[in-house]
Design a protein around this motif. Structure first.
Motif, PDB file in Angstrom:
ATOM      1  N   ASP A 108       0.827  -1.199   0.000  1.00  0.00           N
ATOM      2  CA  ASP A 108       0.000   0.000   0.000  1.00  0.00           C
ATOM      3  C   ASP A 108       0.866   1.255   0.000  1.00  0.00           C
ATOM      4  OD1 ASP A 108      -2.032   1.817   0.227  1.00  0.00           O
ATOM      5  OD2 ASP A 108      -2.624   1.264   2.257  1.00  0.00           O
ATOM      6  N   TYR A 109       0.762   2.040  -1.076  1.00  0.00           N
ATOM      7  CA  TYR A 109       1.464   3.315  -1.174  1.00  0.00           C
ATOM      8  C   TYR A 109       0.493   4.495  -1.133  1.00  0.00           C
ATOM      9  CZ  TYR A 109       5.256   0.292  -2.898  1.00  0.00           C
ATOM     10  OH  TYR A 109       6.206  -0.697  -3.032  1.00  0.00           O
ATOM     11  N   THR A 110      -0.753   4.241  -0.804  1.00  0.00           N
ATOM     12  CA  THR A 110      -1.744   5.308  -0.798  1.00  0.00           C
ATOM     13  C   THR A 110      -1.628   6.119   0.496  1.00  0.00           C
ATOM     14  OG1 THR A 110      -3.502   3.977   0.238  1.00  0.00           O
ATOM     15  CG2 THR A 110      -3.309   3.880  -2.164  1.00  0.00           C
ATOM     16  N   TYR A 111      -2.287   7.263   0.507  1.00  0.00           N
ATOM     17  CA  TYR A 111      -2.279   8.129   1.679  1.00  0.00           C
ATOM     18  C   TYR A 111      -3.566   8.943   1.707  1.00  0.00           C
ATOM     19  CZ  TYR A 111      -0.563  11.202  -2.047  1.00  0.00           C
ATOM     20  OH  TYR A 111      -0.417  11.861  -3.236  1.00  0.00           O
ATOM     21  N   SER A 112      -3.916   9.430   2.873  1.00  0.00           N
ATOM     22  CA  SER A 112      -5.067  10.320   3.073  1.00  0.00           C
ATOM     23  C   SER A 112      -6.394   9.687   2.667  1.00  0.00           C
ATOM     24  CB  SER A 112      -4.870  11.647   2.313  1.00  0.00           C
ATOM     25  OG  SER A 112      -3.690  12.288   2.726  1.00  0.00           O
ATOM     26  N   ARG A 113      -6.474   8.369   2.697  1.00  0.00           N
ATOM     27  CA  ARG A 113      -7.740   7.694   2.425  1.00  0.00           C
ATOM     28  C   ARG A 113      -8.315   7.169   3.739  1.00  0.00           C
ATOM     29  NH1 ARG A 113      -6.882   4.184  -3.229  1.00  0.00           N
ATOM     30  NH2 ARG A 113      -5.878   5.874  -4.401  1.00  0.00           N
ATOM     31  N   ALA A 160       0.869  -3.280  -6.378  1.00  0.00           N
ATOM     32  CA  ALA A 160       1.230  -2.004  -5.771  1.00  0.00           C
ATOM     33  C   ALA A 160       0.036  -1.069  -5.877  1.00  0.00           C
ATOM     34  CB  ALA A 160       2.432  -1.386  -6.480  1.00  0.00           C
ATOM     35  N   ALA A 161      -0.456  -0.604  -4.735  1.00  0.00           N
ATOM     36  CA  ALA A 161      -1.594   0.325  -4.720  1.00  0.00           C
ATOM     37  C   ALA A 161      -1.060   1.739  -4.553  1.00  0.00           C
ATOM     38  CB  ALA A 161      -2.553  -0.017  -3.589  1.00  0.00           C
ATOM     39  N   THR A 162      -1.195   2.560  -5.598  1.00  0.00           N
ATOM     40  CA  THR A 162      -0.714   3.936  -5.555  1.00  0.00           C
ATOM     41  C   THR A 162      -1.884   4.909  -5.461  1.00  0.00           C
ATOM     42  OG1 THR A 162      -0.604   4.027  -7.979  1.00  0.00           O
ATOM     43  CG2 THR A 162       1.410   3.392  -6.805  1.00  0.00           C
ATOM     44  N   GLN A 163      -1.580   6.151  -5.152  1.00  0.00           N
ATOM     45  CA  GLN A 163      -2.614   7.121  -4.824  1.00  0.00           C
ATOM     46  C   GLN A 163      -3.428   7.582  -6.028  1.00  0.00           C
ATOM     47  OE1 GLN A 163      -3.802   7.987  -2.082  1.00  0.00           O
ATOM     48  NE2 GLN A 163      -4.763   9.988  -2.300  1.00  0.00           N
ATOM     49  N   GLY A 164      -2.749   7.855  -7.164  1.00  0.00           N
ATOM     50  CA  GLY A 164      -3.477   8.400  -8.297  1.00  0.00           C
ATOM     51  C   GLY A 164      -3.948   9.815  -8.019  1.00  0.00           C
ATOM     52  N   PRO A 165      -4.745  10.407  -8.922  1.00  0.00           N
ATOM     53  CA  PRO A 165      -5.176   9.790 -10.176  1.00  0.00           C
ATOM     54  C   PRO A 165      -4.135   9.814 -11.292  1.00  0.00           C
ATOM     55  CG  PRO A 165      -6.100  11.981  -9.994  1.00  0.00           C
ATOM     56  CD  PRO A 165      -5.369  11.722  -8.703  1.00  0.00           C
ATOM     57  N   ARG A 166      -3.022  10.526 -11.075  1.00  0.00           N
ATOM     58  CA  ARG A 166      -2.000  10.531 -12.123  1.00  0.00           C
ATOM     59  C   ARG A 166      -1.336   9.171 -12.210  1.00  0.00           C
ATOM     60  NH1 ARG A 166       3.079  10.149 -10.224  1.00  0.00           N
ATOM     61  NH2 ARG A 166       3.523  10.854  -8.083  1.00  0.00           N
ATOM     62  N   LEU A 167      -0.789   8.865 -13.379  1.00  0.00           N
ATOM     63  CA  LEU A 167       0.030   7.669 -13.510  1.00  0.00           C
ATOM     64  C   LEU A 167       1.410   7.927 -12.889  1.00  0.00           C
ATOM     65  CD1 LEU A 167      -0.925   6.622 -17.153  1.00  0.00           C
ATOM     66  CD2 LEU A 167      -1.833   5.732 -15.003  1.00  0.00           C
ATOM     67  N   GLU A 168       2.153   6.870 -12.690  1.00  0.00           N
ATOM     68  CA  GLU A 168       3.424   6.969 -11.986  1.00  0.00           C
ATOM     69  C   GLU A 168       4.534   7.472 -12.916  1.00  0.00           C
ATOM     70  OE1 GLU A 168       0.499   4.655 -10.445  1.00  0.00           O
ATOM     71  OE2 GLU A 168       1.607   4.044 -12.242  1.00  0.00           O
TER      72      GLU A 168
END
Length: 247
Positions: A108-113, A160-168
């Motif tokens: 998990d690489y997401t944040y603020s969820r 890999a879970a990234t934040q988005g919405p942009r691509l990496e």
């Protein structure tokens, strides 16, 4: 109705053409409104429910999905198992565009969820076991279904879970690869963890829509992604027709 199977559809799967719809239900939750109404129906002779993760018009970006409302609503109507379909980018060589994959791990690489139900006026602290984030039994059914349908699918992998919405960026994808990730998406978390908190068996069917940044030639375009998703989602529909009777 209890003991239901739910299908959560991501990019490229906002509806199931083969689903015989019986009714649609909007569920109010303590966490706000879900992405849209829950569609009840019959698929392959069995009752299922369907929810479009990004909304039926695909208007909700991954970082603004109300994951808690979606999962709570499904649990509230009796869902006990979820097959989560998601479009992803391929990182490692075996994860080329058009491939189906059934991940067995996630980073998990997401944040603020809003990533847990365990907050607020608690009587005790709860730590869920998340060693293996996807339900083993449901994954086995997906694997068996793909084999029975003659579909070539990768039977493991790390999402890999990234934040988005942009691509990496290309450098970010190299970091993900060094971390051991095989595919990258934006919706795998907190969805999987919330399902575990609610005691719902959850497994992912990832459709590789494109090479992740720096892994293919040139820029990533939505036209390329759409072309791969059309093929990939046809495979998903074939898989579901075989898997649902097995589940």
């Amino acid at each position: 109705m209890s003991d239901l199977l739910a299908i959560i559809g991501g990019t490229g799967l906002t509806s199931l053409e083969t689903l015989e719809i019986t009714r649609k239900e909007m569920v109010s939750t303590p966490y706000g409104e879900p992405s849209g109404p829950i569609t009840h129906g019959v698929l392959a002779g069995h009752p299922v429910v369907f929810l479009a993760r990004h909304g039926y018009g695909h208007t909700i970006p991954p970082h603004q999905i109300n994951y808690r409302a979606n999962l709570w609503a499904l649990k509230h109507i009796g869902v006990e198992r979820i097959i989560a379909v998601a479009a992803v980018g391929g990182i490692t060589a075996r994860m080329g565009p058009g491939v189906l994959a059934f991940p067995d791990q996630i980073i998990d690489y997401t944040y603020s969820r809003h990533n847990t139900f365990f907050e607020g006026d608690l009587t005790h602290v709860t730590h869920i076991d998340f060693t293996w984030p996807y339900d083993a039994g449901l994954r086995e059914k997906l694997i068996a279904g793909a084999r029975a349908a003659g579909l070539q699918a990768i039977e493991d992998g790390t999402y890999a879970a990234t934040q988005g919405p942009r691509l990496e960026t290309a450098a970010e994808v190299l970091r993900l690869e060094r971390d051991g990730c095989d595919v990258v998406g934006m919706t795998g978390m907190p969805e999987a963890a919330l399902a575990r908190e609610l005691g719902i068996a959850y497994a992912s069917c990832a459709v590789v829509a494109n090479w992740a940044a720096g892994k293919g030639e040139g820029e990533i375009t939505m036209e390329q992604i759409d072309q791969c998703l059309k093929l990939g989602m046809e495979q998903v529909r074939t898989l579901l027709r075989v898997v649902i009777p097995m589940v």
